[in-house]
Design a protein around this motif. Sequence first.
Motif, mmCIF file in Angstrom:
data_model
loop_
_atom_site.group_PDB
_atom_site.id
_atom_site.type_symbol
_atom_site.label_atom_id
_atom_site.label_comp_id
_atom_site.label_asym_id
_atom_site.label_seq_id
_atom_site.Cartn_x
_atom_site.Cartn_y
_atom_site.Cartn_z
ATOM 1 N N SER A 86 57.880 32.745 126.323
ATOM 2 C CA SER A 86 56.956 33.861 126.540
ATOM 3 C C SER A 86 55.490 33.486 126.359
ATOM 4 O O SER A 86 54.659 34.361 126.095
ATOM 5 C CB SER A 86 57.300 35.043 125.612
ATOM 6 O OG SER A 86 58.647 35.420 125.767
ATOM 7 N N ASN A 120 56.969 38.446 134.460
ATOM 8 C CA ASN A 120 57.392 38.458 133.066
ATOM 9 C C ASN A 120 56.262 38.874 132.140
ATOM 10 O O ASN A 120 56.463 39.602 131.168
ATOM 11 C CB ASN A 120 57.907 37.069 132.667
ATOM 12 C CG ASN A 120 59.247 36.744 133.284
ATOM 13 O OD1 ASN A 120 59.985 37.635 133.694
ATOM 14 N ND2 ASN A 120 59.558 35.471 133.363
ATOM 15 N N SER A 164 56.119 42.093 129.536
ATOM 16 C CA SER A 164 56.317 41.541 128.191
ATOM 17 C C SER A 164 56.274 42.589 127.096
ATOM 18 O O SER A 164 56.682 42.327 125.973
ATOM 19 C CB SER A 164 55.281 40.456 127.900
ATOM 20 O OG SER A 164 53.970 40.989 127.973
ATOM 21 N N PRO A 173 61.553 37.691 128.219
ATOM 22 C CA PRO A 173 61.453 37.119 129.564
ATOM 23 C C PRO A 173 62.817 36.840 130.158
ATOM 24 O O PRO A 173 63.729 36.414 129.472
ATOM 25 C CB PRO A 173 60.693 35.805 129.324
ATOM 26 C CG PRO A 173 61.021 35.450 127.912
ATOM 27 C CD PRO A 173 61.126 36.752 127.184
#
Length: 347
Positions: free
Chosen positions: A290, A322, A326, A332
């Motif tokens: 991430s 993603n 988030s 993700p």
Amino acid sequence: MHRTALAGLAWSLCLALTATAAAQDTVITMKSGDTYTGQVLSDNGKELMFRTSAGLELGLPHSELSPATTYQISLGLIDKTDGHGQMLLGDEAMAAGLWAQAKLHYHQAVEADASLESQFNAKMTALSNATGAALLGEAKQNVQGGDKPGAFTHLSQLLTEVPHAACAPEASQLLETLHTAVAAQRQATQKAQRSSEITEALAPAEQAYQTSLRLVKEGLQAGSDQSTAIDKFKAGVSSGNDGLTRLKSVNEQNSNTPGLAQAVAQLNTELVAQVVNADIQLANVYNVRSSYIDASGAVNSGLALDPKNEQLLALRSEIASNSASSGSCYGPWVGRRSGPVATPYRR
């Protein structure tokens, strides 16, 4: 509401819509591989009544539908707040090979019902193993078909995205075997094509290329140790770029050496591809953890060398998606978008 009743309600709504607008044909796939295109007339939860585009009416048992079709039917029948239903959808998506969708449904299930946490952990382990097995199977098929780049791609996905999969050690060993075989073949080709003068002139850039190859391989073999993987991939990018820098001065210093220009061009192509590959792996691992800003930086670095690279362009879109999502607790995963996505999930 029971699934059978939901099925009837969903298809009733579908039929109501077709009365006022031209309906798009539905494609039904059977386990046998047969495919039918047309309209669903009704569904009692056990059998679909289906009219083909040729006007033939068929009764299609649910038990004979393909996993992908079963999943598509269920998708419109289960609410996101139905934890057990979402678990079922995850199972059906996994059976259909829709890894990303399976992960989404398992996360939705435990979000809707915290008591499913133990089931969630078991499902995610199974999903990791299934994803890994599928990718390893693809890599083995690539090897059998002589497609080594394809094998490297699938093994890289497996080792980066599902390093905890049961088959990860086997994938790491296959990567090692492929790396050794490709290196030996390349060395034999160079020995036949390069004179001693060319070999000596290219030695620094060639060493940088070999170092980058080794570092990226070691990064992929780092398993779940993402920090080590990142360090290896970064070093691989740096070594490859160093090789490109060293290569620039070779022609100027050895302009009279026959065949040198062609050898320089070939090694330059290989170095660019290697740096781009290292950037792809770096972006992948950042995306998995991430770190979207860092992931985007790696993608942009690769695109600076190869602006039309399809993997990098796809990664750029995925990372943006993603990053935008988030804020969700899902974390993700590949392809956060509507409709089934037949791609490996991310941890």
